[in-house]
Design a protein around this motif. Sequence first.
Motif, short mmCIF file in Angstrom:
data_model
loop_
_atom_site.label_atom_id
_atom_site.label_comp_id
_atom_site.label_asym_id
_atom_site.label_seq_id
_atom_site.Cartn_x
_atom_site.Cartn_y
_atom_site.Cartn_z
N ALA A 1 0.71 -1.13 0.10
CA ALA A 1 0.13 0.01 -0.23
C ALA A 1 0.74 1.15 -0.08
CB ALA A 1 -1.04 -0.09 1.49
N ASN A 2 2.20 1.04 0.27
CA ASN A 2 2.94 2.30 0.62
C ASN A 2 3.71 2.50 -0.93
OD1 ASN A 2 2.42 2.96 3.14
ND2 ASN A 2 3.53 1.16 3.75
N ALA A 3 3.59 1.75 -1.73
CA ALA A 3 4.33 1.88 -2.92
C ALA A 3 3.74 3.09 -3.82
CB ALA A 3 4.10 0.47 -3.89
N PRO A 4 4.55 3.68 -4.70
CA PRO A 4 4.27 4.93 -5.41
C PRO A 4 2.78 4.58 -6.11
CG PRO A 4 6.61 4.53 -5.53
CD PRO A 4 6.24 3.40 -4.82
N ALA A 5 2.13 5.40 -6.37
CA ALA A 5 0.84 5.00 -7.06
C ALA A 5 1.11 5.27 -8.83
CB ALA A 5 -0.16 6.03 -6.66
N THR A 6 0.54 4.49 -9.70
CA THR A 6 0.86 4.46 -10.81
C THR A 6 -0.86 4.57 -11.58
OG1 THR A 6 0.62 2.39 -11.43
CG2 THR A 6 2.74 3.11 -10.86
N ALA A 7 -0.94 5.05 -12.83
CA ALA A 7 -1.89 5.02 -13.57
C ALA A 7 -2.71 3.66 -13.37
CB ALA A 7 -1.87 5.30 -14.94
N ASN A 8 -1.95 2.67 -13.21
CA ASN A 8 -2.49 1.24 -13.19
C ASN A 8 -3.18 0.78 -11.71
OD1 ASN A 8 -2.60 0.85 -16.07
ND2 ASN A 8 -0.44 0.43 -15.74
N ASP A 9 -2.95 1.64 -10.87
CA ASP A 9 -3.33 1.39 -9.38
C ASP A 9 -4.78 1.40 -9.13
OD1 ASP A 9 -0.85 0.40 -8.27
OD2 ASP A 9 -0.41 2.38 -7.76
N THR A 10 -5.48 0.33 -9.84
CA THR A 10 -6.66 0.37 -9.45
C THR A 10 -7.21 -1.24 -8.86
OG1 THR A 10 -7.30 1.93 -11.29
CG2 THR A 10 -9.13 0.36 -10.67
N VAL A 11 -8.05 -1.28 -7.96
CA VAL A 11 -8.51 -2.49 -7.42
C VAL A 11 -10.05 -2.78 -7.82
CG1 VAL A 11 -9.15 -3.78 -5.33
CG2 VAL A 11 -6.91 -2.69 -5.45
N TYR A 12 -10.29 -3.94 -8.15
CA TYR A 12 -11.85 -4.25 -8.35
C TYR A 12 -12.57 -4.90 -7.57
CZ TYR A 12 -10.80 -2.30 -13.17
OH TYR A 12 -10.37 -1.28 -14.05
N LEU A 13 -13.30 -4.51 -6.83
CA LEU A 13 -13.84 -4.95 -5.52
C LEU A 13 -15.46 -5.57 -5.84
CD1 LEU A 13 -14.26 -5.58 -2.57
CD2 LEU A 13 -14.87 -3.17 -2.13
N TYR A 14 -15.75 -6.76 -5.56
CA TYR A 14 -16.72 -7.32 -5.84
C TYR A 14 -17.55 -7.52 -4.56
CZ TYR A 14 -20.16 -10.21 -8.57
OH TYR A 14 -21.30 -10.94 -9.10
N THR A 15 -18.48 -6.89 -3.98
CA THR A 15 -19.27 -7.03 -2.69
C THR A 15 -20.74 -6.58 -2.50
OG1 THR A 15 -18.59 -6.75 -0.35
CG2 THR A 15 -18.31 -4.75 -1.82
N TRP A 16 -20.99 -6.77 -1.32
CA TRP A 16 -22.50 -6.44 -1.14
C TRP A 16 -22.72 -5.09 -1.03
CZ3 TRP A 16 -25.19 -11.00 -1.34
CH2 TRP A 16 -24.60 -12.21 -1.15
N THR A 17 -23.67 -4.54 -1.37
CA THR A 17 -24.04 -3.05 -1.55
C THR A 17 -23.73 -2.46 -0.01
OG1 THR A 17 -25.37 -3.34 -3.40
CG2 THR A 17 -25.68 -1.09 -2.09
N GLU A 18 -24.44 -3.17 0.95
CA GLU A 18 -24.47 -2.50 2.32
C GLU A 18 -23.13 -2.45 3.06
OE1 GLU A 18 -27.75 -4.43 3.90
OE2 GLU A 18 -29.34 -3.34 2.86
#
Length: 253
Positions: free
Chosen positions: A30-47
């Motif tokens: 989590a402390n690595a430098p951010a890049t344009a590809n730093d995206t996480v896809y989360l599949y979870t319940w709405t609430e």
Amino acid sequence: MKKFAGLITAGLVAATLTACNDKENKTENANAPATANDTVYLYTWTEYVPDGLLDDFTKETGIKVIVSSLESNETMYAKLKTQGEAGGYDVIAPSNYFVSKMAREGMLKELDHSKLPVIKELDPNWLDKPYDKGNKYSLPQLLGAPGIAFNTNTYKGSYFTSWGDLWKPEFANKVQLLDDAREVFNIALLKIGQDPNTQDPAIIKQAYEELLKLRPNVLSFNSDNPANSFISGEVEVGQLWNGSVRIAKKEQA
């Protein structure tokens, strides 16, 4: 003004967070430098995602989170099976009993505990469970208990004494059930006096036949943001998670 209450629990189900095996885990550092590809896809319940949480996460880490709504464990499982290794999710939130199934089938990525210091802050009573010994694939997120929810302006709590009350003829086309086969079968098994964890095919068939009797009363099945139908007034009685009852009560207080 609608007010809601809930009672009669059938059991506890833990919601978990785990990494899919079909994508690389981009959040390991989590402390690595951010890049344009730093995206996480989360599949979870709405609430399950508190307001502002993901924005705070992005500000702290530079990682963007794109969330998809999980409608049911069965739908989630089928979708990931269909997508295979080209699937589009990094982190998912299956209920506990789906973790073991998906792990056996190679659908989950093993967690690197050395990069998850939060484990030390979790209640040890909810770790190392039979469905995932050693928390090899998942960590607990939430604990939920399903119960009967009802509009207190229409019904009194004394009117409900067991799950069997949902079978009453006066509830024809009025009941909402969770879109969760296990939870729905649980209430039928309890109604006929059987163990909800039974694996006896004959008893499960009896529960199925009991559910057929309930079908005329069922208006809808909903596990994705099920509180909304109560808040809108579409439904006034049904099966609901304790957390969803709290949401409905808060919205209509």
